[in-house]
Design a protein around this motif. Structure first.
Motif, PDB file in Angstrom:
ATOM      1  N   VAL A  11       0.831  -1.205   0.000  1.00  0.00           N
ATOM      2  CA  VAL A  11       0.000   0.000   0.000  1.00  0.00           C
ATOM      3  C   VAL A  11       0.862   1.249   0.000  1.00  0.00           C
ATOM      4  CG1 VAL A  11      -0.203   0.031   2.517  1.00  0.00           C
ATOM      5  CG2 VAL A  11      -1.964   1.137   1.153  1.00  0.00           C
ATOM      6  N   GLY A  12       0.369   2.277  -0.657  1.00  0.00           N
ATOM      7  CA  GLY A  12       1.061   3.563  -0.715  1.00  0.00           C
ATOM      8  C   GLY A  12       0.372   4.459  -1.725  1.00  0.00           C
ATOM      9  N   ASP A  51      -5.482   1.842  -1.090  1.00  0.00           N
ATOM     10  CA  ASP A  51      -6.643   1.904  -0.206  1.00  0.00           C
ATOM     11  C   ASP A  51      -6.478   0.944   0.969  1.00  0.00           C
ATOM     12  OD1 ASP A  51      -9.138   1.945   0.976  1.00  0.00           O
ATOM     13  OD2 ASP A  51     -10.237   1.948  -0.923  1.00  0.00           O
ATOM     14  N   LEU A  52      -6.338   1.494   2.177  1.00  0.00           N
ATOM     15  CA  LEU A  52      -6.179   0.645   3.351  1.00  0.00           C
ATOM     16  C   LEU A  52      -7.441  -0.167   3.662  1.00  0.00           C
ATOM     17  CD1 LEU A  52      -4.066   2.560   6.030  1.00  0.00           C
ATOM     18  CD2 LEU A  52      -3.562   0.391   4.938  1.00  0.00           C
ATOM     19  N   GLU A  54      -4.194  -6.943  10.291  1.00  0.00           N
ATOM     20  CA  GLU A  54      -4.976  -6.435  11.416  1.00  0.00           C
ATOM     21  C   GLU A  54      -4.258  -5.302  12.141  1.00  0.00           C
ATOM     22  OE1 GLU A  54      -7.036  -8.081  15.567  1.00  0.00           O
ATOM     23  OE2 GLU A  54      -5.979  -9.449  14.208  1.00  0.00           O
ATOM     24  N   ILE A  55      -2.957  -5.472  12.361  1.00  0.00           N
ATOM     25  CA  ILE A  55      -2.205  -4.450  13.098  1.00  0.00           C
ATOM     26  C   ILE A  55      -2.031  -3.183  12.270  1.00  0.00           C
ATOM     27  CG2 ILE A  55       0.072  -3.899  14.048  1.00  0.00           C
ATOM     28  CD1 ILE A  55       0.262  -6.775  15.007  1.00  0.00           C
ATOM     29  N   ILE A  56      -1.614  -3.329  11.025  1.00  0.00           N
ATOM     30  CA  ILE A  56      -1.327  -2.153  10.200  1.00  0.00           C
ATOM     31  C   ILE A  56      -2.588  -1.340   9.942  1.00  0.00           C
ATOM     32  CG2 ILE A  56      -0.540  -1.385   7.919  1.00  0.00           C
ATOM     33  CD1 ILE A  56       1.712  -2.307   9.697  1.00  0.00           C
ATOM     34  N   THR A  57      -3.735  -2.000   9.828  1.00  0.00           N
ATOM     35  CA  THR A  57      -4.964  -1.268   9.516  1.00  0.00           C
ATOM     36  C   THR A  57      -5.743  -0.834  10.748  1.00  0.00           C
ATOM     37  OG1 THR A  57      -6.214  -3.338   9.302  1.00  0.00           O
ATOM     38  CG2 THR A  57      -5.209  -2.439   7.301  1.00  0.00           C
ATOM     39  N   ALA A  97      -7.390   8.758   6.089  1.00  0.00           N
ATOM     40  CA  ALA A  97      -7.945   9.217   4.813  1.00  0.00           C
ATOM     41  C   ALA A  97      -9.108   8.353   4.346  1.00  0.00           C
ATOM     42  CB  ALA A  97      -6.850   9.231   3.746  1.00  0.00           C
ATOM     43  N   SER A  98      -9.259   7.158   4.933  1.00  0.00           N
ATOM     44  CA  SER A  98     -10.388   6.295   4.562  1.00  0.00           C
ATOM     45  C   SER A  98     -11.649   6.796   5.250  1.00  0.00           C
ATOM     46  CB  SER A  98     -10.106   4.845   4.994  1.00  0.00           C
ATOM     47  OG  SER A  98      -8.948   4.361   4.375  1.00  0.00           O
ATOM     48  N   PRO A  99     -12.720   7.100   4.512  1.00  0.00           N
ATOM     49  CA  PRO A  99     -13.935   7.658   5.116  1.00  0.00           C
ATOM     50  C   PRO A  99     -14.685   6.639   5.961  1.00  0.00           C
ATOM     51  CG  PRO A  99     -14.301   7.204   2.791  1.00  0.00           C
ATOM     52  CD  PRO A  99     -12.843   6.955   3.045  1.00  0.00           C
TER      53      PRO A  99
END
Length: 281
Positions: A52-53, A218-219, A244-247, A261-263
């Motif tokens: 992701v990036g 997109d996370l 699970e941890i990163i998100t 940034a994710s609504p």
């Protein structure tokens, strides 16, 4: 005396170590552009690594380097223990059976002049399968991506974006690969179609045991599909961990910004997330 047998951990299917990619600039005294710097990732069999990036972070370049579309300046790419970063054209062709690709745009990745059957048959016959067996295989591929059996007689323009991406997934599955590089495969689709395509990816993995390198910005997509996550910024890996941890509890400020940034549907929570995003910015 009973002794317990010691088993070494299985080696990863894909192991990228200290990878550098440099684009040589043309012209007098132009500085080369370093697209990837000291990148290391690994993917185990039957698992999904979400990469992701934001745009320009280097994630697509990494995917292209793995499939041999970008030359490597230094470092190592090992697939099933074999170094593949400097393979000859002949050996690279053999490797194409084991590594498939799904591209971002389902509208431009399929030849508009070819029927779906011809598109799916092409990689099969190129690797020595007879036309009769290839035609049989096309029926199984269409079924695996939940498309009607008569779809093979039609042209890409007769399908929606989501259906075209299903065809692209079927093409990637044609040679029964062990790894599929998915380059933003749902970013061009609406949200409801995205969910269906992600479910399809998960179903296929459960049935076949294929591994994915899933490139996305997109996370929320990463949270849904990935076992493990690597976050890229400026051509470098800045954070890794389980999905699970990163998100949920990322430690790097850049990953925290991506998460914020994710609504979310709650207006109050969304306002608070927006304030926190601005603070980090």
């Amino acid at each position: 005396m009973i002794t317990e047998a010691k088993h070494e951990a299985a080696p990863p299917l894909l192991d990228v170590s200290h990878l550098d990619v440099v684009y040589r600039a043309k012209g007098f005294r132009r500085t080369p552009f370093r697209a990837l710097t000291d990148v290391s990732i690994s993917i185990d069999r039957g698992r999904t690594l979400g990469l992701v990036g934001e745009s320009g972070s280097g994630k697509t370049t990494l995917g292209r380097a793995i499939v041999g579309l970008v030359p490597v300046a230094s470092g190592s790419i090992r697939f099933e223990g074999e170094e593949i970063s400097m393979l000859s054209t002949r050996r690279r062709r053999r490797l194409s059976r084991d590594i498939g690709v799904v591209f971002q745009d389902p509208y431009s990745s399929l030849n508009p002049a070819m029927t779906i059957e011809a598109i799916l048959t092409e990689p099969l016959t190129a690797h020595g399968m007879s036309r009769r067996d290839a035609s049989r295989r096309v029926g199984a591929l269409l079924d695996s991506v939940q498309l009607a059996a008569d779809s093979g007689r039609r042209l890409p323009r007769e399908f929606s974006g989501g259906q075209r991406q299903r065809i692209a997934i079927a093409r990637a599955l044609a040679l029964e690969p062990k790894l599929i590089v998915c380059d933003e495969p749902v970013s061009a689709l609406d949200l409801s179609t995205q969910s269906k395509i992600l479910d399809l990816f998960i179903d296929i993995q459960e049935q076949t045991g294929v591994s994915y390198l899933f490139v996305t910005h997109d996370l929320a997509v990463v949270r849904y599909i990935s076992h493990d996550v690597a976050v890229m910024l400026g051509g470098e890996i800045i954070e890794t961990g389980t999905g699970e941890i990163i998100t949920s509890t990322p430690t790097h400020p850049y990953t925290q910004k991506l998460l914020l940034a994710s609504p979310v549907p709650d207006p109050e929570r969304q306002a608070a997330r927006r304030r926190e995003y601005m603070r980090l910015t």
